[in-house]
Design an enzyme around this catalytic site. Structure first.
Site, short mmCIF file in Angstrom:
data_model
loop_
_atom_site.label_atom_id
_atom_site.label_comp_id
_atom_site.label_asym_id
_atom_site.label_seq_id
_atom_site.Cartn_x
_atom_site.Cartn_y
_atom_site.Cartn_z
N LYS A 85 0.82 -1.21 0.00
CA LYS A 85 0.00 0.00 0.00
C LYS A 85 0.86 1.26 0.00
O LYS A 85 0.34 2.36 -0.22
CB LYS A 85 -0.99 -0.01 1.16
CG LYS A 85 -2.10 -1.02 0.94
CD LYS A 85 -3.16 -0.94 2.02
CE LYS A 85 -4.27 -1.93 1.73
NZ LYS A 85 -5.31 -1.89 2.76
N HIS A 110 -2.20 -3.82 -4.64
CA HIS A 110 -1.28 -3.79 -3.50
C HIS A 110 -0.64 -5.13 -3.18
O HIS A 110 0.53 -5.14 -2.75
CB HIS A 110 -1.93 -3.14 -2.26
CG HIS A 110 -2.80 -4.05 -1.46
ND1 HIS A 110 -4.14 -4.19 -1.70
CD2 HIS A 110 -2.51 -4.86 -0.40
CE1 HIS A 110 -4.64 -5.05 -0.84
NE2 HIS A 110 -3.67 -5.46 -0.03
N HIS A 134 -2.76 -13.05 -0.39
CA HIS A 134 -3.57 -12.85 0.81
C HIS A 134 -5.01 -12.41 0.54
O HIS A 134 -5.84 -12.47 1.44
CB HIS A 134 -2.87 -11.93 1.82
CG HIS A 134 -2.89 -10.47 1.50
ND1 HIS A 134 -1.91 -9.86 0.74
CD2 HIS A 134 -3.75 -9.50 1.86
CE1 HIS A 134 -2.17 -8.57 0.65
NE2 HIS A 134 -3.28 -8.32 1.31
#
Length: 150
Positions: A85, A110, A134
């Site tokens: 980020k 990101h 993720h």
């Protein structure tokens, strides 16, 4: 089965010498420290979120009976999962209203940026896959790769 709701992340895992030793080396790693400092300066809320995710994943790994090394690796993945980020424009990252489809597309990059940052840190470059993935989902609706686990 142990009642996990009553267990706390400050479990016996933190008393393990090998975990304490490995965690100490993480906290003094210049590249990790520099990346986290940049994240703190850009977005303290994401910085704090990353620390909470790192602690929670380490604790969960311990509850599942993983080795101290695996628990530290989980901690690192949680700690650095949103480091990408840093490359998200502030006007998108801090936008107070709903994101447009174009803006959400940028946010969804990101994990790729996190992967790129981590791949440049030799000691932990092998953790790029879980960090990149993720936001993936078993049904293939995740990102950035829309992996289907069925």
């Amino acid at each position: 089965m142990q009642n996990l709701s009553k267990a706390r992340p400050e479990s016996s895992l933190l008393m393990s010498f090998s975990v304490r030793e490995q965690m100490s080396s993480i906290r003094s790693h210049p590249q990790i420290d520099a990346a986290l400092e940049r994240l703190w300066l850009k977005d303290p809320l994401t910085y704090e979120h990353c620390h909470r995710v790192g602690e929670l994943t380490q604790w969960l790994g311990h509850q599942l009976g993983l080795s101290p090394k695996e628990c530290v690796e989980l901690y690192l993945c949680g700690l650095l999962h949103d480091i990408g980020k840093l490359h998200t424009p502030n006007e998108i990252l801090f936008k107070p209203s709903a994101l447009s489809p174009e803006e959400f597309k940028i946010i969804k990059e990101h994990p790729i940026h996190s992967e790129n940052i981590i791949s440049q840190i030799d000691d932990i470059a092998y953790l790029v896959d879980p960090v990149r993935q993720h936001h993936e989902r078993m049904d293939g609706r995740g990102y950035p790769d829309s992996k289907n686990g069925r």
